[in-house]
Design an enzyme around this catalytic site. Structure first.
Site, mmCIF file in Angstrom:
data_model
loop_
_atom_site.group_PDB
_atom_site.id
_atom_site.type_symbol
_atom_site.label_atom_id
_atom_site.label_comp_id
_atom_site.label_asym_id
_atom_site.label_seq_id
_atom_site.Cartn_x
_atom_site.Cartn_y
_atom_site.Cartn_z
ATOM 1 N N ARG A 1 9.116 10.487 6.800
ATOM 2 C CA ARG A 1 9.053 10.211 5.358
ATOM 3 C C ARG A 1 8.321 11.339 4.623
ATOM 4 O O ARG A 1 7.133 11.564 4.845
ATOM 5 C CB ARG A 1 8.274 8.904 5.170
ATOM 6 N N ASN B 1 -4.637 0.844 3.754
ATOM 7 C CA ASN B 1 -3.816 1.749 2.940
ATOM 8 C C ASN B 1 -2.735 0.868 2.327
ATOM 9 O O ASN B 1 -1.727 0.568 2.973
ATOM 10 C CB ASN B 1 -3.203 2.854 3.793
ATOM 11 N N PRO C 1 3.432 -0.795 2.893
ATOM 12 C CA PRO C 1 4.869 -0.515 2.985
ATOM 13 C C PRO C 1 5.212 0.961 3.168
ATOM 14 O O PRO C 1 4.548 1.830 2.605
ATOM 15 C CB PRO C 1 5.424 -1.028 1.647
ATOM 16 N N ASN C 2 6.235 1.166 3.956
ATOM 17 C CA ASN C 2 6.840 2.486 4.218
ATOM 18 C C ASN C 2 5.998 3.385 5.126
ATOM 19 O O ASN C 2 6.452 4.464 5.502
ATOM 20 C CB ASN C 2 7.166 3.232 2.904
ATOM 21 N N ARG D 1 -1.514 13.456 -7.897
ATOM 22 C CA ARG D 1 -0.069 13.217 -7.880
ATOM 23 C C ARG D 1 0.409 12.638 -9.218
ATOM 24 O O ARG D 1 -0.254 12.802 -10.239
ATOM 25 C CB ARG D 1 0.281 12.332 -6.675
ATOM 26 N N ALA E 1 2.308 1.799 -1.717
ATOM 27 C CA ALA E 1 2.772 1.609 -3.101
ATOM 28 C C ALA E 1 2.128 0.401 -3.776
ATOM 29 O O ALA E 1 1.964 0.378 -5.008
ATOM 30 C CB ALA E 1 4.293 1.469 -3.113
ATOM 31 N N HIS F 1 -5.996 6.597 1.655
ATOM 32 C CA HIS F 1 -4.693 7.211 1.372
ATOM 33 C C HIS F 1 -4.582 8.531 2.115
ATOM 34 O O HIS F 1 -5.561 9.299 2.175
ATOM 35 C CB HIS F 1 -4.516 7.460 -0.128
ATOM 36 N N GLU G 1 -10.650 1.598 1.173
ATOM 37 C CA GLU G 1 -9.277 1.956 0.773
ATOM 38 C C GLU G 1 -8.987 3.381 1.240
ATOM 39 O O GLU G 1 -9.822 4.275 1.048
ATOM 40 C CB GLU G 1 -9.159 1.859 -0.755
ATOM 41 N N TYR H 1 3.253 13.812 3.322
ATOM 42 C CA TYR H 1 2.486 12.993 4.269
ATOM 43 C C TYR H 1 2.310 13.641 5.639
ATOM 44 O O TYR H 1 1.660 13.074 6.511
ATOM 45 C CB TYR H 1 3.145 11.616 4.416
HETATM 46 C C1 DQA Z 1 -0.136 6.487 -0.132
HETATM 47 C C2 DQA Z 1 -0.004 6.925 -1.586
HETATM 48 C C3 DQA Z 1 0.841 5.935 -2.367
HETATM 49 O O1 DQA Z 1 0.968 6.359 -3.726
HETATM 50 C C4 DQA Z 1 2.225 5.851 -1.782
HETATM 51 O O2 DQA Z 1 2.974 4.855 -2.448
HETATM 52 C C5 DQA Z 1 2.224 5.606 -0.314
HETATM 53 C C6 DQA Z 1 1.226 6.272 0.519
HETATM 54 C C7 DQA Z 1 -0.897 7.525 0.721
HETATM 55 O O3 DQA Z 1 -1.317 7.163 1.823
HETATM 56 O O4 DQA Z 1 -1.038 8.687 0.323
HETATM 57 O O5 DQA Z 1 3.105 4.953 0.218
HETATM 58 O O6 DQA Z 1 -0.886 5.286 -0.096
#
Ligand code: DQA
Length: 149
Positions: free
Chosen positions: A18, A74, A10-11, A107, A77, A100, A98, A23
């Protein structure tokens, strides 16, 4: 030819606009283009999906379990909240990397715990777009389970 499925959670469709301080300015389309190029060079058959919905991600994992040799995910959240995605990944025998963009360990406290990491083959975090490209490289080298259904 290894088959790799990349799942963006998501997002991540909003990358570029964003929270660029966290990011970066790279868009999801740019990441996907670089992944496709990396796949061509490494003889990988690549599929890429993005979803803002937990159940849809669970279904993608289930439905791709016979196609994919490796998952790169990825979970965004959902990393920190989703037992359902973790259970889907541990239900299938596809090795999972996985990813990120940010270093989740540097963080907020709630981001430092991942439900997915214990069922992942490995985790790459903190390198922005390159986290995905490093994961793609890892996907070419990771040991696959002996028998694929
Ligand atoms: C994320 C880190 C997560 O905590 C966050 O909710 C994201 C992006 C990252 O790629 O750094 O949406 O997965």
């Amino acid at each position: 030819m290894r088959k790799v499925l990349v799942i963006h959670g998501p997002n991540l469709n909003l990358l570029g606009e964003r929270e660029p301080n966290i990011y970066g300015k790279v868009t999801l389309e740019e990441i996907n283009q670089d992944l496709q190029e990396g796949a061509r060079k490494n003889d990988i058959e690549l599929r890429i999906v993005q979803s803002n919905h937990e159940g849809e991600i669970v279904e993608t994992i289930q439905n791709s379990r016979h196609w994919a040799d490796v998952f790169i995910i990825n979970p965004a959240a959902y990393t920190h909240t989703s037992v359902a995605i973790r259970d889907a990944l541990s239900a299938v025998t596809v090795p999972t990397i996985e990813v990120h963009l940010s270093n989740i360990h540097a963080r907020e406290g709630f981001r430092q715990a991942s439900h997915v990491s214990p069922v992942a083959a490995g985790v790459i975090a903190g390198f922005g777009k390159n986290s995905y490209l490093l994961a793609l490289e890892a996907a070419t080298k990771i040991a696959l389970p002996e028998k694929k259904k």
